[in-house]
Design a protein around this motif. Structure first.
Motif, short mmCIF file in Angstrom:
data_model
loop_
_atom_site.label_atom_id
_atom_site.label_comp_id
_atom_site.label_asym_id
_atom_site.label_seq_id
_atom_site.Cartn_x
_atom_site.Cartn_y
_atom_site.Cartn_z
N MET A 1 0.84 -1.18 0.00
CA MET A 1 0.00 0.00 0.00
C MET A 1 0.87 1.23 0.00
O MET A 1 1.85 1.30 0.72
CB MET A 1 -0.89 -0.01 1.25
CG MET A 1 -1.76 1.21 1.36
SD MET A 1 -2.92 1.14 2.73
CE MET A 1 -1.84 1.08 4.12
N ALA A 56 -5.32 6.90 7.12
CA ALA A 56 -6.53 7.60 6.66
C ALA A 56 -6.53 9.05 7.14
O ALA A 56 -6.84 9.96 6.38
CB ALA A 56 -7.77 6.86 7.16
N ARG A 59 -3.96 11.07 5.15
CA ARG A 59 -4.40 11.39 3.79
C ARG A 59 -5.45 12.50 3.78
O ARG A 59 -5.41 13.38 2.93
CB ARG A 59 -4.95 10.14 3.10
CG ARG A 59 -3.87 9.16 2.73
CD ARG A 59 -4.40 8.08 1.84
NE ARG A 59 -3.42 7.02 1.67
CZ ARG A 59 -3.59 5.98 0.89
NH1 ARG A 59 -4.71 5.85 0.19
NH2 ARG A 59 -2.67 5.05 0.79
N GLY A 81 -14.70 7.54 3.78
CA GLY A 81 -14.46 7.43 2.34
C GLY A 81 -13.00 7.11 2.05
O GLY A 81 -12.69 6.22 1.25
N PHE A 82 -12.10 7.82 2.71
CA PHE A 82 -10.67 7.54 2.55
C PHE A 82 -10.33 6.16 3.12
O PHE A 82 -9.52 5.43 2.54
CB PHE A 82 -9.84 8.62 3.25
CG PHE A 82 -9.58 9.84 2.41
CD1 PHE A 82 -8.37 10.03 1.76
CD2 PHE A 82 -10.56 10.82 2.27
CE1 PHE A 82 -8.14 11.15 0.99
CE2 PHE A 82 -10.34 11.94 1.50
CZ PHE A 82 -9.13 12.11 0.85
N SER A 84 -12.18 3.51 3.26
CA SER A 84 -12.62 2.45 2.35
C SER A 84 -11.60 2.22 1.25
O SER A 84 -11.29 1.08 0.89
CB SER A 84 -13.98 2.81 1.73
OG SER A 84 -14.96 2.85 2.73
N LYS A 85 -11.05 3.29 0.72
CA LYS A 85 -10.02 3.19 -0.32
C LYS A 85 -8.76 2.52 0.24
O LYS A 85 -8.15 1.66 -0.39
CB LYS A 85 -9.69 4.58 -0.86
CG LYS A 85 -8.53 4.66 -1.79
CD LYS A 85 -8.94 4.66 -3.22
CE LYS A 85 -7.81 5.07 -4.14
NZ LYS A 85 -7.08 3.98 -4.71
N ILE A 86 -8.38 2.92 1.44
CA ILE A 86 -7.18 2.35 2.08
C ILE A 86 -7.39 0.85 2.35
O ILE A 86 -6.48 0.05 2.17
CB ILE A 86 -6.84 3.12 3.37
CG1 ILE A 86 -6.31 4.52 2.99
CG2 ILE A 86 -5.84 2.37 4.23
CD1 ILE A 86 -6.18 5.47 4.14
N TYR A 87 -8.63 0.48 2.76
CA TYR A 87 -8.92 -0.93 2.99
C TYR A 87 -8.74 -1.73 1.70
O TYR A 87 -8.18 -2.83 1.71
CB TYR A 87 -10.32 -1.14 3.54
CG TYR A 87 -10.70 -2.59 3.58
CD1 TYR A 87 -10.11 -3.45 4.50
CD2 TYR A 87 -11.60 -3.13 2.68
CE1 TYR A 87 -10.41 -4.80 4.52
CE2 TYR A 87 -11.92 -4.47 2.69
CZ TYR A 87 -11.32 -5.30 3.62
OH TYR A 87 -11.62 -6.64 3.63
N LEU A 88 -9.22 -1.20 0.57
CA LEU A 88 -9.05 -1.90 -0.71
C LEU A 88 -7.57 -2.06 -1.06
O LEU A 88 -7.16 -3.12 -1.53
CB LEU A 88 -9.78 -1.14 -1.82
CG LEU A 88 -11.31 -1.20 -1.77
CD1 LEU A 88 -11.91 -0.31 -2.85
CD2 LEU A 88 -11.81 -2.62 -1.91
N GLU A 89 -6.79 -1.04 -0.82
CA GLU A 89 -5.34 -1.13 -1.07
C GLU A 89 -4.72 -2.20 -0.17
O GLU A 89 -3.89 -2.99 -0.61
CB GLU A 89 -4.67 0.22 -0.80
CG GLU A 89 -5.04 1.30 -1.80
CD GLU A 89 -4.54 2.68 -1.38
OE1 GLU A 89 -3.78 2.78 -0.38
OE2 GLU A 89 -4.90 3.65 -2.06
N ASN A 92 -5.76 -5.71 -1.39
CA ASN A 92 -5.01 -6.08 -2.60
C ASN A 92 -3.55 -6.41 -2.28
O ASN A 92 -2.97 -7.32 -2.86
CB ASN A 92 -5.09 -4.98 -3.65
CG ASN A 92 -6.46 -4.88 -4.27
OD1 ASN A 92 -7.19 -5.87 -4.34
ND2 ASN A 92 -6.84 -3.70 -4.71
#
Length: 192
Positions: A1, A56, A59, A81-82, A84-89, A92
């Motif tokens: 990440m 988060a 950012r 919102g931020f 959720s994006k960090i969780y996806l990163e 992955n």
């Protein structure tokens, strides 16, 4: 990440000012949001929930000068919102780090686990260390590693349903428990 750099003092001050003009109230709001983010990541099964919560916050604080805050956006919504994006990163990244299953290692672990030789030092250490984990963690480890080949997938799916945890959370917990077991077994073996 991709990690942001440490939070700059001016970004942190802007963040607190956005929360409230009163520093004490702003500090309480900061702690409330941080604790909420930690819970968010913890319940998603992330092993480093505190670091992800800090990421988060960093950012949001970094992007604060360019965000349109005139729409009366609630701070917590922006942070989630931020997050959720960090969780996806994070997800992955964990997925990429998963190592291909090695049946020889798996077989070695399960074979030693059920070894009947009372003089086997490795077996003795494994049993002692499993007992130190506690009943739930011990049962999870045994259930996770007890089956072979195609049966393994079905067994782990049932385990996921039984524990009401997604597979990512189970993998994270197993990884953490394996590290604990490894250290314990190495210490035990060195003592014997």
């Amino acid at each position: 990440m991709k990690r942001q750099s440490d939070l700059l003092p001016e970004n942190f001050n802007d963040l607190l000012s956005w929360f409230s003009d009163n520093r004490e109230t702003a500090g309480e709001k900061y702690e409330e949001i941080r604790n909420g983010l930690i819970r968010f990541f913890y319940f998603k099964g992330c092993s480093d929930a505190e670091d992800l919560a800090d990421e988060a916050i960093n950012r949001v604080a970094t992007k604060l000068p360019v965000l349109n805050l005139s729409t009366n956006t609630k701070p917590i919504n922006l942070f989630y919102g931020f997050a959720s994006k960090i969780y996806l990163e994070y997800f992955n990244r964990i997925k990429k780090q998963e190592v291909e299953f090695n049946p020889d290692i798996h077989h070695q672990f399960t074979a030693k686990e059920f070894s009947s030789d009372p003089e086997d030092t490795d077996q003795k250490c494994l049993n002692e260390c499993l007992e130190k984990l506690g009943a739930d963690d011990k049962n999870l480890m045994i259930s996770y590693f007890c089956s072979e080949k195609a049966e393994k997938i079905e067994n782990r799916r049932k385990l996921s349903e039984k524990l009401q945890m997604n597979m990512g959370a189970i993998h994270t917990k197993i990884h953490r428990l394996k590290k604990i077991l490894r250290k314990c077994i190495e210490k035990c073996a060195a003592e014997n």
